[in-house]
Motif scaffolding. Structure first.
Motif, mmCIF file in Angstrom:
data_model
loop_
_atom_site.group_PDB
_atom_site.id
_atom_site.type_symbol
_atom_site.label_atom_id
_atom_site.label_comp_id
_atom_site.label_asym_id
_atom_site.label_seq_id
_atom_site.Cartn_x
_atom_site.Cartn_y
_atom_site.Cartn_z
ATOM 1 N N PRO A 196 -52.900 16.481 -10.615
ATOM 2 C CA PRO A 196 -53.124 17.859 -11.089
ATOM 3 C C PRO A 196 -53.867 18.731 -10.065
ATOM 4 C CG PRO A 196 -53.671 16.285 -12.819
ATOM 5 C CD PRO A 196 -53.444 15.499 -11.562
ATOM 6 N N GLN A 197 -54.823 18.160 -9.360
ATOM 7 C CA GLN A 197 -55.550 18.907 -8.336
ATOM 8 C C GLN A 197 -54.599 19.345 -7.221
ATOM 9 O OE1 GLN A 197 -58.656 16.728 -6.289
ATOM 10 N NE2 GLN A 197 -59.169 18.461 -4.980
ATOM 11 N N LEU A 198 -53.749 18.433 -6.774
ATOM 12 C CA LEU A 198 -52.790 18.772 -5.722
ATOM 13 C C LEU A 198 -51.810 19.839 -6.206
ATOM 14 C CD1 LEU A 198 -51.939 15.259 -4.220
ATOM 15 C CD2 LEU A 198 -53.537 16.970 -3.329
ATOM 16 N N ARG A 199 -51.355 19.711 -7.437
ATOM 17 C CA ARG A 199 -50.423 20.703 -7.999
ATOM 18 C C ARG A 199 -51.064 22.092 -7.994
ATOM 19 N NH1 ARG A 199 -45.829 20.682 -11.287
ATOM 20 N NH2 ARG A 199 -45.602 22.585 -12.501
ATOM 21 N N ALA A 200 -52.296 22.175 -8.453
ATOM 22 C CA ALA A 200 -52.993 23.462 -8.487
ATOM 23 C C ALA A 200 -53.157 24.030 -7.088
ATOM 24 C CB ALA A 200 -54.349 23.307 -9.169
ATOM 25 N N MET A 201 -53.508 23.183 -6.125
ATOM 26 C CA MET A 201 -53.660 23.648 -4.748
ATOM 27 C C MET A 201 -52.337 24.166 -4.195
ATOM 28 S SD MET A 201 -56.123 20.669 -3.113
ATOM 29 C CE MET A 201 -55.909 21.208 -1.429
ATOM 30 N N LEU A 202 -51.266 23.428 -4.417
ATOM 31 C CA LEU A 202 -49.961 23.772 -3.850
ATOM 32 C C LEU A 202 -49.376 25.049 -4.454
ATOM 33 C CD1 LEU A 202 -48.513 20.168 -3.745
ATOM 34 C CD2 LEU A 202 -48.900 21.617 -1.738
ATOM 35 N N LEU A 203 -49.655 25.301 -5.728
ATOM 36 C CA LEU A 203 -49.061 26.458 -6.400
ATOM 37 C C LEU A 203 -49.964 27.688 -6.416
ATOM 38 C CD1 LEU A 203 -47.280 24.797 -9.452
ATOM 39 C CD2 LEU A 203 -46.234 25.755 -7.386
ATOM 40 N N ALA B 7 -49.851 30.961 8.036
ATOM 41 C CA ALA B 7 -48.501 31.472 8.287
ATOM 42 C C ALA B 7 -47.993 32.342 7.132
ATOM 43 C CB ALA B 7 -47.542 30.309 8.522
ATOM 44 N N GLU B 8 -48.789 32.492 6.092
ATOM 45 C CA GLU B 8 -48.397 33.246 4.900
ATOM 46 C C GLU B 8 -47.067 32.742 4.343
ATOM 47 O OE1 GLU B 8 -49.036 37.519 4.853
ATOM 48 O OE2 GLU B 8 -50.303 37.343 6.647
ATOM 49 N N GLU B 9 -46.970 31.421 4.188
ATOM 50 C CA GLU B 9 -45.730 30.782 3.743
ATOM 51 C C GLU B 9 -45.881 30.074 2.396
ATOM 52 O OE1 GLU B 9 -42.825 31.126 4.934
ATOM 53 O OE2 GLU B 9 -43.092 31.796 6.993
ATOM 54 N N GLY B 10 -46.827 30.510 1.586
ATOM 55 C CA GLY B 10 -47.034 29.888 0.282
ATOM 56 C C GLY B 10 -45.826 29.963 -0.628
ATOM 57 N N SER B 11 -44.964 30.938 -0.427
ATOM 58 C CA SER B 11 -43.776 31.065 -1.277
ATOM 59 C C SER B 11 -42.788 29.919 -1.056
ATOM 60 C CB SER B 11 -43.077 32.405 -1.011
ATOM 61 O OG SER B 11 -42.604 32.454 0.323
ATOM 62 N N ARG B 12 -43.011 29.114 -0.050
ATOM 63 C CA ARG B 12 -42.134 27.966 0.196
ATOM 64 C C ARG B 12 -42.409 26.808 -0.769
ATOM 65 N NH1 ARG B 12 -38.878 28.206 4.488
ATOM 66 N NH2 ARG B 12 -39.219 29.875 5.976
ATOM 67 N N ILE B 13 -43.462 26.935 -1.555
ATOM 68 C CA ILE B 13 -43.796 25.927 -2.559
ATOM 69 C C ILE B 13 -43.737 26.615 -3.916
ATOM 70 C CG2 ILE B 13 -45.475 24.221 -3.324
ATOM 71 C CD1 ILE B 13 -46.798 24.607 -0.466
ATOM 72 N N SER B 14 -42.852 26.150 -4.776
ATOM 73 C CA SER B 14 -42.668 26.802 -6.070
ATOM 74 C C SER B 14 -42.300 25.772 -7.128
ATOM 75 C CB SER B 14 -41.575 27.865 -5.971
ATOM 76 O OG SER B 14 -40.344 27.256 -5.631
ATOM 77 N N VAL B 15 -42.252 26.226 -8.361
ATOM 78 C CA VAL B 15 -41.764 25.380 -9.445
ATOM 79 C C VAL B 15 -40.241 25.433 -9.397
ATOM 80 C CG1 VAL B 15 -41.710 25.065 -11.956
ATOM 81 C CG2 VAL B 15 -43.824 25.798 -10.833
#
Length: 178
Positions: free
Chosen positions: A61-68, A128-136
């Motif tokens: 759950p911690q990793l999920r929260a960080m990634l999203l 790199a402002e690439e957070g959108s590369r990780i999604s549900v």
């Protein structure tokens, strides 16, 4: 390549670990832990016991929260994760990986190394402002994460199973309209 090889591999490992919590849970035995460790090339201390398996399951759950997280929240989560451990950064080379950064000593618990390595990979994502590369996953019935490392940002599903299910549904919907 969007990120360095070690960043991409760490992101893949973190997404795999998070997705292992989806039904059916795919991290329930020591053999499944061994497969995870082997697939993602973790080195250093690996206890291969029930306690370590439980710790890996607990951090999902911690990793999920960080990634999203949004970019700013991701930065806060990364800082919080890194502040929680004694860091000893150094360059390392092993297996097929060329020189890359290890932020904690190899004798630290696997749980700690996974959290810190994920945080380090997310630093690259943030910068790199690439957070959108990780999604549900785009499948309405799936809560797994999708990691898009493609050049054209075309990956929307967590797996070929979800992608195929949606392609078949779209095909059937088109055929029904005719």
């Amino acid at each position: 390549m969007i990120f360095t090889d070690d960043t991409e591999e760490t992101l893949r490992a973190a997404v795999w670990l998070v997705n292992s919590a989806e039904d059916p849970d795919t991290l329930t035995s020591l053999s499944e832990e061994a497969a995870f460790v082997s697939q993602f090339g973790y080195t250093g201390r690996i206890d291969r016991d029930e306690a370590e398996l439980a710790e890996l399951r607990e951090i999902r759950p911690q990793l999920r929260a960080m990634l999203l997280a949004s970019r700013d929240d991701m930065a806060l989560a990364v800082n919080e994760a890194l502040a929680g451990f004694a860091l000893t950064p150094r360059l390392a080379r092993h297996g097929t990986l060329d020189w890359h950064l290890h932020a904690v000593a190899d004798d630290h618990p696997l749980r700690e190394r996974v959290i810190v390595e994920t945080a380090m990979a997310l630093i690259d994502v943030i910068r790199a402002e690439e957070g959108s590369r990780i999604s549900v996953c785009a499948d309405d019935t799936c809560e797994a994460l999708a990691l898009d490392l493609s050049r054209n940002r075309s990956k929307r599903y967590c797996s070929t199973v979800c992608a195929n299910r949606n392609a078949v549904a779209a095909y059937r919907a088109r055929r029904a309209e005719v």
